[in-house]
Design an enzyme around this catalytic site. Structure first.
Site, PDB file in Angstrom:
ATOM      1  N   GLU A  64      19.703  18.870  58.776  1.00  0.00           N
ATOM      2  CA  GLU A  64      20.512  17.837  58.104  1.00  0.00           C
ATOM      3  C   GLU A  64      21.949  18.286  57.942  1.00  0.00           C
ATOM      4  OE1 GLU A  64      19.637  14.534  58.120  1.00  0.00           O
ATOM      5  OE2 GLU A  64      17.835  15.328  57.201  1.00  0.00           O
ATOM      6  N   HIS A  65      22.870  17.375  58.207  1.00  0.00           N
ATOM      7  CA  HIS A  65      24.307  17.617  58.078  1.00  0.00           C
ATOM      8  C   HIS A  65      24.767  18.776  58.966  1.00  0.00           C
ATOM      9  CE1 HIS A  65      25.424  14.750  54.939  1.00  0.00           C
ATOM     10  NE2 HIS A  65      24.276  15.021  54.352  1.00  0.00           N
ATOM     11  N   ASP A  67      24.802  18.040  62.663  1.00  0.00           N
ATOM     12  CA  ASP A  67      25.159  17.468  63.969  1.00  0.00           C
ATOM     13  C   ASP A  67      26.666  17.353  64.148  1.00  0.00           C
ATOM     14  OD1 ASP A  67      25.200  15.465  62.009  1.00  0.00           O
ATOM     15  OD2 ASP A  67      24.425  13.898  63.328  1.00  0.00           O
ATOM     16  N   GLY A 164      18.434   6.347  54.554  1.00  0.00           N
ATOM     17  CA  GLY A 164      18.412   7.586  55.324  1.00  0.00           C
ATOM     18  C   GLY A 164      17.563   7.502  56.567  1.00  0.00           C
ATOM     19  N   SER A 166      18.557   5.497  59.104  1.00  0.00           N
ATOM     20  CA  SER A 166      19.493   5.136  60.165  1.00  0.00           C
ATOM     21  C   SER A 166      19.502   3.657  60.525  1.00  0.00           C
ATOM     22  CB  SER A 166      19.203   5.979  61.418  1.00  0.00           C
ATOM     23  OG  SER A 166      20.234   5.901  62.342  1.00  0.00           O
ATOM     24  N   SER A 167      19.420   2.798  59.510  1.00  0.00           N
ATOM     25  CA  SER A 167      19.468   1.354  59.776  1.00  0.00           C
ATOM     26  C   SER A 167      20.815   0.948  60.369  1.00  0.00           C
ATOM     27  CB  SER A 167      19.206   0.566  58.489  1.00  0.00           C
ATOM     28  OG  SER A 167      20.146   0.914  57.479  1.00  0.00           O
ATOM     29  N   ASP A 211      21.746  10.228  65.069  1.00  0.00           N
ATOM     30  CA  ASP A 211      21.064   8.946  64.904  1.00  0.00           C
ATOM     31  C   ASP A 211      21.031   8.162  66.212  1.00  0.00           C
ATOM     32  OD1 ASP A 211      21.090   9.787  62.317  1.00  0.00           O
ATOM     33  OD2 ASP A 211      22.593   8.366  61.630  1.00  0.00           O
ATOM     34  N   ASN A 255      25.172   3.888  50.762  1.00  0.00           N
ATOM     35  CA  ASN A 255      25.770   3.427  52.016  1.00  0.00           C
ATOM     36  C   ASN A 255      26.897   4.390  52.366  1.00  0.00           C
ATOM     37  OD1 ASN A 255      27.425   2.156  53.953  1.00  0.00           O
ATOM     38  ND2 ASN A 255      26.707   0.134  53.310  1.00  0.00           N
ATOM     39  N   LYS A 256      26.691   5.199  53.436  1.00  0.00           N
ATOM     40  CA  LYS A 256      27.668   6.254  53.715  1.00  0.00           C
ATOM     41  C   LYS A 256      29.012   5.707  54.173  1.00  0.00           C
ATOM     42  CE  LYS A 256      25.894   7.443  58.364  1.00  0.00           C
ATOM     43  NZ  LYS A 256      25.150   8.453  59.111  1.00  0.00           N
TER      44      LYS A 256
END
Length: 490
Positions: A64-65, A67, A164, A166-167, A211, A255-256
């Site tokens: 996680e975090h 890429d 989380g 990846s929508s 993603d 929402n990032k």
């Protein structure tokens, strides 16, 4: 691999895998869903769609975090997906978007000859902006070859929003695939994944590419070890036999693209990279923004890199003054050269913690893959336990060093610990989902039962009203690795 196999795509020369056009068959798992979407399309537009697109969400098992720092990840595609019914209209230049959830997502029309894009205002982008990202990405790729062919699109999504899974990236990737097909492009999975990752910048998200990569490269029955350096590459990884993965949504949404937390972490990693590059006397230190590029430039292994961070990033908090003094720059230069538009408010930077998480997490990904490969050759209870330990270590690091957990996520983790199940937050964090690894289908069922009793049954009334009628099956479920992007014709 061909479309007559598992639907993953056609191979066309070394390294090129296409999204193959598949004939929609009644026995396909997605058949009834696409039939309903087709009916909605006819109701909206009075015509039949030309084709359908399906792009899955994903769950990241570990990594996680990392890429956006250039390091590899280990996700799998999930069953939940965005599906589109698409029709083209060469004589018109209108894009017409309709969402089956008419109560929550407004219709959108625009002229494809006059595409414009502005970063979203606070509160995050409207749903159709994610789709527009994909159109803009293909327009940018094709340049003068882009033709403003009208498109009528009906959209249906069952990937939980802001969870989380990846929508948002699935929406962008589905748009890229649909637009590329309408434009007559060769549907190279890796190229489309790269375009999809790049064009998320139009909504202010500096995506690392995980993603989008798994959205296109996913394969039924396998997770994927996805590498981004020196170029995008996906290797199927067989998960331990009998293991079952469970996804549980905390229902705390983040929402990032609507907040700066995600981009703050990206900036902190870039600042830490430059700090260390300057300490290593690299003349181009300002241009080195990914840890993996620094690692390569200095010929370091994972352990050496970790020691460098501990030796050279000695403060727990760095101020603007610390950075400006060390680099001999002004605050204005810091803002304009080193911070992004939505991070210019930052006053403090936790460079040591962010760097340690990324380097240690990248090591955990490598170990996880190696153990999976060993388990494919021979079973070992100790190796399986190690996989669980790596997931727990990952979560602890995300909570303590990266500070991207959430009290509701921690409640889910605590229940998991009581059930002796290894779990971790997945996705960007600050809410969203956890992913857990269970020993069997039966163990997963018992674990899900415990989560429903101890977490979901205790939800506030408005959430109970929404999710209890379906026995919470939309927010906690077991999942198997599925295929990446697919394109169907009737």
């Amino acid at each position: 691999m061909t479309a007559n196999g598992n639907g993953a795509g056609d191979m066309l020369g070394p390294g090129i895998e296409l999204v193959a056009q598949q004939k929609l068959q009644p026995e396909a798992k997605i058949y009834s869903r696409l039939q309903k979407l087709g009916a909605f399309y006819r109701e909206q537009f009075g015509a039949e769609p030309d084709f359908f697109v399906r792009v899955p969400g994903r769950v990241n098992i570990i990594g996680e975090h990392v890429d956006y720092c250039g390091y590899s990840v280990l996700p799998m595609a999930v069953t939940q997906s965005i599906v589109l019914a698409v029709g083209s209209n060469p004589t018109k230049h209108q894009l017409q978007l309709r969402n089956v959830d008419q109560d929550h997502f407004q219709n959108f029309d625009c002229d494809l000859k006059n595409l414009s894009f502005e970063l979203p205002l606070p509160g995050g982008p409207a749903w159709y902006k994610y789709f527009m990202c994909g159109v803009r990405g293909i327009e940018e790729k094709l340049g003068k070859k882009f033709s403003p062919i009208g498109m009528r699109i009906a959209v249906d999504g069952n990937v939980p929003l802001a969870a989380g899974l990846s929508s948002s990236s699935a929406m962008v990737s589905s748009s890229v695939l649909a637009t590329a097909h309408v434009q007559g492009m060769q549907l190279d999975r890796k190229e489309l994944a790269s375009i999809s990752a790049k064009c998320e910048q139009y909504i202010g998200t500096h995506s690392g590419g995980m993603d989008q990569a798994i959205a296109y490269l996913g394969r039924e029955g396998c997770a994927h070890h996805i590498e981004f350096h020196p170029k995008l590459n996906g290797t199927p990884v067989t998960l331990p036999s009998g293991k079952c993965f469970v996804v549980a949504n905390s229902l705390a949404q983040k929402n990032k693209a609507a907040s700066s937390d995600y981009n703050e972490r990206v900036v902190e990693c870039r600042l830490a990279t430059r700090w260390l590059a300057r300490n290593k006397n690299l003349s181009n230190w300002q241009d080195i923004i990914r840890f993996i590029d620094l690692e390569e430039a200095c010929g370091m292994d994972n352990e050496t890199f970790e020691n460098l961070i501990k030796d050279k990033l000695t403060k727990w908090v760095y101020t603007r003054a610390d950075i400006c003094q060390e680099w001999g720059i002004t605050e204005q230069e810091l803002e304009t050269k080193f911070l992004t538009a939505n991070t210019q408010h930052m006053q403090e930077f936790k460079l040591r913690q962010r760097a340690l998480h990324v380097i240690q997490e990248s090591g955990r990904v490598a170990k996880f893959r190696k153990i999976c490969e060993q388990l494919a050759q021979r079973g070992s209870v100790q190796d399986v336990k190690q996989l669980g330990q790596l997931m727990r270590q990952s979560h602890e690091s995300l909570r303590e060093l990266y500070e991207c957990s959430h009290p509701d996520v921690e409640r889910l983790i605590a229940i998991s610990e009581k059930q002796n199940v290894s779990a971790r937050v997945t996705g960007a964090g600050w809410g969203g989902c956890i992913v857990a690894m269970c020993d069997s289908q039966e163990a997963a069922a018992a674990y899900i039962k415990a989560l429903k009793r101890d977490y979901y049954a205790q939800l506030p009334p408005h959430l109970l009203e929404r999710h209890q009628p379906n026995d919470f099956n939309e927010v906690v479920f077991d999942t198997l690795p599925g295929n990446g992007a697919e394109l169907f014709v009737q």
